[in-house]
Design a protein around this motif. Sequence first.
Motif, PDB file in Angstrom:
ATOM      1  N   LEU A   1     -34.775  -4.589  22.121  1.00 30.79           N
ATOM      2  CA  LEU A   1     -33.582  -5.012  21.394  1.00 30.79           C
ATOM      3  C   LEU A   1     -32.877  -6.175  22.076  1.00 30.79           C
ATOM      4  CD1 LEU A   1     -32.081  -1.626  20.139  1.00 30.79           C
ATOM      5  CD2 LEU A   1     -33.373  -3.338  18.868  1.00 30.79           C
ATOM      6  N   LEU A   2     -33.051  -6.323  23.393  1.00 31.84           N
ATOM      7  CA  LEU A   2     -32.501  -7.504  24.054  1.00 31.84           C
ATOM      8  C   LEU A   2     -33.173  -8.772  23.536  1.00 31.84           C
ATOM      9  CD1 LEU A   2     -31.885  -6.618  27.818  1.00 31.84           C
ATOM     10  CD2 LEU A   2     -30.223  -7.405  26.122  1.00 31.84           C
ATOM     11  N   GLY A   3     -34.459  -8.666  23.189  1.00 36.01           N
ATOM     12  CA  GLY A   3     -35.128  -9.812  22.571  1.00 36.01           C
ATOM     13  C   GLY A   3     -34.462 -10.193  21.263  1.00 36.01           C
ATOM     14  N   LEU A   4     -34.026  -9.191  20.485  1.00 38.61           N
ATOM     15  CA  LEU A   4     -33.315  -9.457  19.241  1.00 38.61           C
ATOM     16  C   LEU A   4     -31.955 -10.095  19.517  1.00 38.61           C
ATOM     17  CD1 LEU A   4     -32.953  -9.222  16.186  1.00 38.61           C
ATOM     18  CD2 LEU A   4     -32.235  -6.842  16.522  1.00 38.61           C
ATOM     19  N   VAL A   5     -31.256  -9.584  20.536  1.00 37.32           N
ATOM     20  CA  VAL A   5     -29.954 -10.155  20.904  1.00 37.32           C
ATOM     21  C   VAL A   5     -30.101 -11.626  21.272  1.00 37.32           C
ATOM     22  CG1 VAL A   5     -28.108 -10.082  22.627  1.00 37.32           C
ATOM     23  CG2 VAL A   5     -28.943  -7.961  21.604  1.00 37.32           C
ATOM     24  N   ASN A   6     -31.113 -11.944  22.070  1.00 39.70           N
ATOM     25  CA  ASN A   6     -31.329 -13.337  22.471  1.00 39.70           C
ATOM     26  C   ASN A   6     -31.647 -14.218  21.269  1.00 39.70           C
ATOM     27  OD1 ASN A   6     -30.894 -12.764  25.194  1.00 39.70           O
ATOM     28  ND2 ASN A   6     -33.065 -12.279  25.559  1.00 39.70           N
ATOM     29  N   LEU A   7     -32.408 -13.676  20.322  1.00 40.20           N
ATOM     30  CA  LEU A   7     -32.750 -14.435  19.117  1.00 40.20           C
ATOM     31  C   LEU A   7     -31.494 -14.736  18.299  1.00 40.20           C
ATOM     32  CD1 LEU A   7     -35.322 -15.482  17.619  1.00 40.20           C
ATOM     33  CD2 LEU A   7     -35.232 -13.384  16.276  1.00 40.20           C
ATOM     34  N   VAL A   8     -30.628 -13.743  18.151  1.00 38.73           N
ATOM     35  CA  VAL A   8     -29.396 -13.934  17.383  1.00 38.73           C
ATOM     36  C   VAL A   8     -28.494 -14.954  18.071  1.00 38.73           C
ATOM     37  CG1 VAL A   8     -27.298 -12.799  16.568  1.00 38.73           C
ATOM     38  CG2 VAL A   8     -29.499 -11.636  16.360  1.00 38.73           C
TER      39      VAL A   8
ATOM     40  N   LEU B   1     -25.336  -5.175  32.008  1.00 39.52           N
ATOM     41  CA  LEU B   1     -25.107  -4.728  30.635  1.00 39.52           C
ATOM     42  C   LEU B   1     -24.874  -5.942  29.736  1.00 39.52           C
ATOM     43  CD1 LEU B   1     -24.572  -2.401  28.601  1.00 39.52           C
ATOM     44  CD2 LEU B   1     -22.156  -2.538  29.251  1.00 39.52           C
ATOM     45  N   GLN B   2     -25.680  -6.080  28.695  1.00 34.56           N
ATOM     46  CA  GLN B   2     -25.564  -7.206  27.775  1.00 34.56           C
ATOM     47  C   GLN B   2     -24.950  -6.810  26.430  1.00 34.56           C
ATOM     48  OE1 GLN B   2     -26.236 -10.438  28.282  1.00 34.56           O
ATOM     49  NE2 GLN B   2     -26.789 -10.059  30.419  1.00 34.56           N
ATOM     50  N   ALA B   3     -25.236  -5.599  25.987  1.00 32.89           N
ATOM     51  CA  ALA B   3     -24.741  -5.158  24.677  1.00 32.89           C
ATOM     52  C   ALA B   3     -24.957  -3.657  24.555  1.00 32.89           C
ATOM     53  CB  ALA B   3     -25.459  -5.899  23.553  1.00 32.89           C
TER      54      ALA B   3
ATOM     55  N   ARG C   1     -17.290  -7.028  22.661  1.00 29.39           N
ATOM     56  CA  ARG C   1     -17.010  -6.136  21.526  1.00 29.39           C
ATOM     57  C   ARG C   1     -17.124  -6.847  20.171  1.00 29.39           C
ATOM     58  NH1 ARG C   1     -14.775  -4.387  25.933  1.00 29.39           N
ATOM     59  NH2 ARG C   1     -14.412  -2.167  26.337  1.00 29.39           N
ATOM     60  N   ARG C   2     -17.954  -7.850  20.133  1.00 26.14           N
ATOM     61  CA  ARG C   2     -18.209  -8.571  18.884  1.00 26.14           C
ATOM     62  C   ARG C   2     -19.418  -7.958  18.186  1.00 26.14           C
ATOM     63  NH1 ARG C   2     -21.045 -13.519  17.433  1.00 26.14           N
ATOM     64  NH2 ARG C   2     -21.849 -13.566  19.570  1.00 26.14           N
ATOM     65  N   MET C   3     -19.292  -7.749  16.870  1.00 28.68           N
ATOM     66  CA  MET C   3     -20.389  -7.181  16.088  1.00 28.68           C
ATOM     67  C   MET C   3     -21.476  -8.241  15.932  1.00 28.68           C
ATOM     68  SD  MET C   3     -19.243  -4.130  15.527  1.00 28.68           S
ATOM     69  CE  MET C   3     -20.530  -3.560  14.430  1.00 28.68           C
ATOM     70  N   LEU C   4     -22.602  -8.022  16.598  1.00 26.49           N
ATOM     71  CA  LEU C   4     -23.659  -9.020  16.651  1.00 26.49           C
ATOM     72  C   LEU C   4     -24.745  -8.762  15.609  1.00 26.49           C
ATOM     73  CD1 LEU C   4     -24.096 -11.473  18.544  1.00 26.49           C
ATOM     74  CD2 LEU C   4     -25.670 -10.047  19.864  1.00 26.49           C
ATOM     75  N   VAL C   5     -25.093  -7.482  15.390  1.00 29.70           N
ATOM     76  CA  VAL C   5     -26.138  -7.102  14.435  1.00 29.70           C
ATOM     77  C   VAL C   5     -25.610  -5.959  13.582  1.00 29.70           C
ATOM     78  CG1 VAL C   5     -28.423  -6.048  14.184  1.00 29.70           C
ATOM     79  CG2 VAL C   5     -28.069  -7.844  15.895  1.00 29.70           C
ATOM     80  N   TRP C   6     -25.837  -6.054  12.281  1.00 32.72           N
ATOM     81  CA  TRP C   6     -25.423  -5.015  11.319  1.00 32.72           C
ATOM     82  C   TRP C   6     -26.480  -5.018  10.223  1.00 32.72           C
ATOM     83  CZ3 TRP C   6     -21.827  -1.295  11.532  1.00 32.72           C
ATOM     84  CH2 TRP C   6     -21.364  -0.701  10.360  1.00 32.72           C
TER      85      TRP C   6
ATOM     86  N   ARG D   1     -29.388 -17.343  20.038  1.00 33.36           N
ATOM     87  CA  ARG D   1     -30.005 -18.658  19.882  1.00 33.36           C
ATOM     88  C   ARG D   1     -29.686 -19.232  18.502  1.00 33.36           C
ATOM     89  NH1 ARG D   1     -36.269 -18.407  20.467  1.00 33.36           N
ATOM     90  NH2 ARG D   1     -35.596 -17.527  22.462  1.00 33.36           N
ATOM     91  N   ALA D   2     -29.759 -18.386  17.482  1.00 32.33           N
ATOM     92  CA  ALA D   2     -29.448 -18.841  16.124  1.00 32.33           C
ATOM     93  C   ALA D   2     -28.002 -19.292  16.019  1.00 32.33           C
ATOM     94  CB  ALA D   2     -29.724 -17.718  15.125  1.00 32.33           C
ATOM     95  N   GLU D   3     -27.096 -18.568  16.657  1.00 33.25           N
ATOM     96  CA  GLU D   3     -25.679 -18.937  16.597  1.00 33.25           C
ATOM     97  C   GLU D   3     -25.409 -20.241  17.330  1.00 33.25           C
ATOM     98  OE1 GLU D   3     -23.469 -14.631  16.128  1.00 33.25           O
ATOM     99  OE2 GLU D   3     -23.817 -15.393  18.151  1.00 33.25           O
ATOM    100  N   ARG D   4     -26.050 -20.446  18.473  1.00 31.21           N
ATOM    101  CA  ARG D   4     -25.841 -21.697  19.212  1.00 31.21           C
ATOM    102  C   ARG D   4     -26.353 -22.892  18.427  1.00 31.21           C
ATOM    103  NH1 ARG D   4     -27.447 -18.492  23.733  1.00 31.21           N
ATOM    104  NH2 ARG D   4     -29.582 -19.283  23.540  1.00 31.21           N
ATOM    105  N   ASP D   5     -27.441 -22.696  17.689  1.00 33.34           N
ATOM    106  CA  ASP D   5     -28.046 -23.813  16.957  1.00 33.34           C
ATOM    107  C   ASP D   5     -27.282 -24.191  15.701  1.00 33.34           C
ATOM    108  OD1 ASP D   5     -29.966 -24.029  18.842  1.00 33.34           O
ATOM    109  OD2 ASP D   5     -31.604 -23.196  17.645  1.00 33.34           O
ATOM    110  N   THR D   6     -26.231 -23.440  15.368  1.00 33.24           N
ATOM    111  CA  THR D   6     -25.433 -23.818  14.198  1.00 33.24           C
ATOM    112  C   THR D   6     -24.520 -24.992  14.500  1.00 33.24           C
ATOM    113  OG1 THR D   6     -23.739 -22.186  14.810  1.00 33.24           O
ATOM    114  CG2 THR D   6     -25.453 -21.484  13.254  1.00 33.24           C
ATOM    115  N   ALA D   7     -24.378 -25.354  15.782  1.00 34.58           N
ATOM    116  CA  ALA D   7     -23.555 -26.510  16.146  1.00 34.58           C
ATOM    117  C   ALA D   7     -24.173 -27.776  15.562  1.00 34.58           C
ATOM    118  CB  ALA D   7     -23.454 -26.627  17.664  1.00 34.58           C
ATOM    119  N   PRO D   8     -23.354 -28.685  15.016  1.00 39.52           N
ATOM    120  CA  PRO D   8     -23.889 -29.893  14.359  1.00 39.52           C
ATOM    121  C   PRO D   8     -24.808 -30.713  15.248  1.00 39.52           C
ATOM    122  CG  PRO D   8     -21.546 -29.639  13.903  1.00 39.52           C
ATOM    123  CD  PRO D   8     -21.893 -28.603  14.931  1.00 39.52           C
TER     124      PRO D   8
END
Length: 728
Positions: free
Chosen positions: A35-42, A388-390, A301-306, A44-51
Amino acid sequence: MTLTSDSAVLDLVTSAGNGDVVPYTSYPLDSSRVLLGLVNLVRRAERDTAPERADANLCSLISPRVFRSLLNSLLFRDPATLRHSQRVGRLATGLAKYLGWEDRNLRAIQIAALLHDLGKVGVPDSILFKPARLNSDELRLMTKSYLIGVDLLEMCRVDPLIIRIITDSHHRYSREPGGNAIFSDIHQGARILVVADAYESLSNDQVFRRAKAHDEILKLLNENAGTQFDGNIVSALQRWIHTYGPPALDGTMNDDDSLIHYYQPASDAELAEAANFSHLFSYMQTLDELYDGFSIIDCSRRMLVWNRGAVKTHRRPAREVLNTIWKPQVFGYADDRGVPLATSQCPLEAIFATGSSYAATLNMTDGEGEPVSVELQAFPLIDRNQRLQAVAEIYRRTERDEASNVSPEVHALKMMASRDALTRVANRGELDSQIEQLLKKYNSESQSEVFSVIFVDADHFKSINDKHGHTVGDQVLVELARLLQHESYSGEIIGRYGGEEFIVLCPATDVELAVRKSERFRMSIQSMRFADYPSLRITASFGVSQVVNGDTVASLVERADKALYQAKQTGRNRTCHLMTTDARRSAHRFSTDEEEDPLRLMQRFYIGVGQSVVPKMAGFVEAHRAKLLVVEPGRVKMQCGQGTIFGMWGWTNSTRPVILEIVLPELLEEQRGHASRRGPNSPEAICVTIQPKGRPNSQAIFQNRAKLLMQDLKSYLVPCDRQPGMGV
């Protein structure tokens, strides 16, 4: 590069050049690391939303690095699947461009095509490469895998348009029974993708069959048009191929494809990541099989995956949860006795405080304020540096809904229960269900979208059965249903109401547009030809009604049926509809006897044998200064009363124009080649309709004038009694 594994350890190894293998990575394959692999993927996706990180070629539809990672996962799992997706992408974008798609939408359908089989990454070889038909359990696993692929795309913040196209492409074109989606909601991009996917698959060898020729593929697509495929998309594919020739599906990529650099060979590090993705898919499949949903909350405490299971369990859409700060009062944690938990007792805070896993049966409050009892497991996600990451939370409802686990056999029974056995279109029960859904949607939305019902009845169908037999009659009904499906391209729902009667349910369609659709249907039916019976011709009559406030399923269908009856009584092979005033009255007074329309006077009577209508009408036309609008065998339409040099201002109540139409139904039928149903001494049936031209000053004034006109007309035509026993 070779992947080997045992029950506890994953070893990714590379060749050392001398035949030996050197470990690339080696670590326990536990839930936290997966699941840490999933966290890292998410992340990465959020960082790449920067213009500054965006790739213009991807039109901000997906993170460039995530896109590359997902393509590598497909390549690592099965290179043939990636090549298939590339060819489907070429077909889908070419067809979409031919249909007028441009720019961002065109790129979206290409990316959707490339990733539509992402769920196969987690499918075992025994199923993915099985050289035979899949059994029910295998089909169910394949379906779950597709949904997990969509889940992962949503977690990676992929644009909703891509998600929509992929999700809708896994629905059959003819809406499955029991669902909440309206048939017309299936995105056109999904319909394009389904046709492109089928064409590509049929044109190449598969483990369970040989490739088919181009003409054979088109024949199969056409045979399933209107049920599995959108007939209009299939027709567009045929026109596109006829114009530009069959597309090259040899696996090579176009040099002008701006995404070509994403297909470059993967590095060892990228393949190692792809291997981890395969295990992530397998783990998500296990979660999906055993539990009802999961979420991941990071250390802030940010909802990262739902995931979609959490959406269903808690009835909280992902858009309302993702990226929000977790608050215990939102979820209303309480113990199994209903006693609210203190913040420090909530699973997340307990793990932050102790670092230990958590398991308990809790009561929570869903998005609609209702309690939901769940078995909740929570555990920390620890990286290799023991930080602890998440926190991951897994939910299992104590009262599970097993509907999602029904076998394909049960699903097939549900399909049978919703389909007409002969024509394979929706049956009456399914039609009622669909109308009920549209009515709920219409009544629940402030900016409600109108819809209409078209009632269709094949004219003189009994004579077809009598002359050619019931087998031919059945074939006529099958072909009629197929034509209605092929001529529908705006999400209409086709169903057989009974006998030779069909209903076309038209979402987002007002009565005027529905009438135009009916006329298109009518002309197409009139042009139908039957290869084995060249002399056989059919026509159909249509009744149209639009929804109004207060409608029920019964009132709406009954109103369309009344309009159909009017079409039958005024000569058949025509379309009639009820005005808005009719519709509103029918909805509010459905249980009362049939009432006259205050803005239409319609009467049916008979004239004696041998009377000629046209000469008798000459005096009436002259007396009322009538202007003939239509004169044809069996039908006369005229305007009685004329304007003045002052236009509308010069009209009086006695001169205001009205439209009078006279129809001889039996003569019309004879002109259309149908055998006469009246005897040589039978009286002639006449149907007269009078309507105002423009809006009258009052309904009462119009009614008085119309009744005087009708009375005067009868003085010229001299009605008689109908002789007993004579057919109409």
